[in-house]
Design a protein around this motif. Structure first.
Motif, PDB file in Angstrom:
ATOM      1  N   THR A   1      -3.913   0.218   5.364  1.00  0.00           N
ATOM      2  CA  THR A   1      -4.148  -0.877   4.436  1.00  0.00           C
ATOM      3  C   THR A   1      -2.820  -1.338   3.851  1.00  0.00           C
ATOM      4  OG1 THR A   1      -4.649   0.700   2.665  1.00  0.00           O
ATOM      5  CG2 THR A   1      -6.530  -0.239   3.852  1.00  0.00           C
TER       6      THR A   1
ATOM      7  N   GLY B   1      -8.261   2.855   0.337  1.00  0.00           N
ATOM      8  CA  GLY B   1      -6.865   2.868   0.758  1.00  0.00           C
ATOM      9  C   GLY B   1      -6.684   3.796   1.947  1.00  0.00           C
TER      10      GLY B   1
ATOM     11  N   PHE C   1     -10.402  -5.627   7.186  1.00  0.00           N
ATOM     12  CA  PHE C   1     -10.699  -4.522   6.271  1.00  0.00           C
ATOM     13  C   PHE C   1     -12.030  -4.676   5.553  1.00  0.00           C
ATOM     14  CE2 PHE C   1      -6.015  -4.221   6.425  1.00  0.00           C
ATOM     15  CZ  PHE C   1      -5.945  -2.946   6.953  1.00  0.00           C
ATOM     16  N   TRP C   2     -12.564  -5.876   5.464  1.00  0.00           N
ATOM     17  CA  TRP C   2     -13.781  -6.051   4.674  1.00  0.00           C
ATOM     18  C   TRP C   2     -14.940  -6.733   5.379  1.00  0.00           C
ATOM     19  CZ3 TRP C   2     -14.659 -11.219   4.358  1.00  0.00           C
ATOM     20  CH2 TRP C   2     -13.561 -12.074   4.335  1.00  0.00           C
TER      21      TRP C   2
ATOM     22  N   ILE D   1     -12.146  -1.807  -1.056  1.00  0.00           N
ATOM     23  CA  ILE D   1     -11.698  -1.337   0.247  1.00  0.00           C
ATOM     24  C   ILE D   1     -10.926  -0.041   0.042  1.00  0.00           C
ATOM     25  CG2 ILE D   1     -10.269  -1.871   2.252  1.00  0.00           C
ATOM     26  CD1 ILE D   1     -10.640  -4.875   1.434  1.00  0.00           C
TER      27      ILE D   1
ATOM     28  N   ASN E   1     -11.393  -5.997  -3.849  1.00  0.00           N
ATOM     29  CA  ASN E   1     -10.138  -5.367  -4.234  1.00  0.00           C
ATOM     30  C   ASN E   1      -9.896  -4.193  -3.300  1.00  0.00           C
ATOM     31  OD1 ASN E   1      -7.781  -5.018  -5.662  1.00  0.00           O
ATOM     32  ND2 ASN E   1      -8.710  -4.076  -7.433  1.00  0.00           N
ATOM     33  N   ALA E   2      -8.694  -3.711  -3.291  1.00  0.00           N
ATOM     34  CA  ALA E   2      -8.334  -2.570  -2.460  1.00  0.00           C
ATOM     35  C   ALA E   2      -8.006  -1.381  -3.355  1.00  0.00           C
ATOM     36  CB  ALA E   2      -7.139  -2.913  -1.567  1.00  0.00           C
TER      37      ALA E   2
ATOM     38  N   THR F   1      -4.125  -6.327   1.165  1.00  0.00           N
ATOM     39  CA  THR F   1      -5.266  -5.921   1.988  1.00  0.00           C
ATOM     40  C   THR F   1      -6.405  -6.922   1.929  1.00  0.00           C
ATOM     41  OG1 THR F   1      -4.712  -3.589   1.674  1.00  0.00           O
ATOM     42  CG2 THR F   1      -6.944  -4.068   2.402  1.00  0.00           C
ATOM     43  N   THR F   2      -6.696  -7.454   0.755  1.00  0.00           N
ATOM     44  CA  THR F   2      -7.858  -8.325   0.602  1.00  0.00           C
ATOM     45  C   THR F   2      -7.742  -9.607   1.410  1.00  0.00           C
ATOM     46  OG1 THR F   2      -6.935  -9.295  -1.415  1.00  0.00           O
ATOM     47  CG2 THR F   2      -8.431  -7.422  -1.674  1.00  0.00           C
TER      48      THR F   2
ATOM     49  N   GLY G   1       0.812  -1.209   0.000  1.00  0.00           N
ATOM     50  CA  GLY G   1       0.000   0.000   0.000  1.00  0.00           C
ATOM     51  C   GLY G   1       0.846   1.259   0.000  1.00  0.00           C
TER      52      GLY G   1
ATOM     53  N   ASP H   1      -5.836   0.711  -3.052  1.00  0.00           N
ATOM     54  CA  ASP H   1      -4.394   0.914  -3.203  1.00  0.00           C
ATOM     55  C   ASP H   1      -3.676  -0.350  -3.685  1.00  0.00           C
ATOM     56  OD1 ASP H   1      -4.726  -0.501  -0.840  1.00  0.00           O
ATOM     57  OD2 ASP H   1      -3.408   0.775   0.360  1.00  0.00           O
ATOM     58  N   ASP H   2      -4.403  -1.247  -4.370  1.00  0.00           N
ATOM     59  CA  ASP H   2      -3.803  -2.475  -4.891  1.00  0.00           C
ATOM     60  C   ASP H   2      -2.862  -2.123  -6.044  1.00  0.00           C
ATOM     61  OD1 ASP H   2      -3.255  -4.895  -6.339  1.00  0.00           O
ATOM     62  OD2 ASP H   2      -4.993  -5.810  -5.403  1.00  0.00           O
TER      63      ASP H   2
END
Length: 171
Positions: A143, A139, A154-155, A137, A108-109, A148-149, A48, A111-112
């Protein structure tokens, strides 16, 4: 497999294969490029942007972070890594999406780094899946980008809301 994701994988492959210590796969000890390329790939495509900046907000902190990663124990085999990275060259997750009949939740994030949402690929392709939903999600400095996923913290709270949304399919 394309864009930055493939270019980073190709750089890992080429850095190992161009290392004289690799000896065309006939090495007796692991080539140093294996660990260096693996650390490079991990930093470039995971962690991230905001979180990594928070953790390494000065050159000294960044150097210490990098030195630790480069000095941490590393278990791996160069030929195995080459096979792993090279095997993704023709990967295409979008084939036959219309045939999926199971409920799909893609997380997905924002900031992926490997699968950046700003490209719109996941959102576009999920419309081809009859019963698909997507969670993005946001950023933040806590994260972890691509990682993150894999962290339910986070989710999990937003999961019920997302599952109540209508499917993304355009038909």
């Amino acid at each position: 497999m394309s864009g930055r994701n493939w270019m980073m994988r190709r750089l890992v492959i080429d850095s190992i294969r161009s290392d004289p210590e690799w000896m065309n796969g006939n090495y007796t000890s692991q080539p140093r490029s294996l660990k260096f390329a693996s650390v490079f790939f991990a930093i470039a495509t995971n962690g991230g942007t905001q979180a990594l900046h928070k953790a390494t907000s000065t050159r000294q902190k960044a150097d210490a972070f990098l030195d630790k990663r480069l000095n941490d124990a590393f278990v791996g085999d160069a030929n195995d890594h080459l096979y792993q990275w090279d095997a993704s060259r023709d990967y295409d997750a979008s084939i036959d999406l219309e045939k999926i009949r199971a409920k799909v939740l893609a997380i997905n994030a924002a900031d992926d780094e490997r699968n950046p949402p700003e490209l719109g690929l996941l959102e576009r392709d999920l419309k081809r899946v009859p019963d698909a939903r997507m969670m993005l999600i946001p950023g933040s400095d806590s994260t972890a980008g691509h990682g993150t996923t894999g962290q339910a913290a986070f989710w999990k709270k937003a999961l019920v809301d997302v599952l109540q949304q209508p499917p993304m399919a355009s038909n």
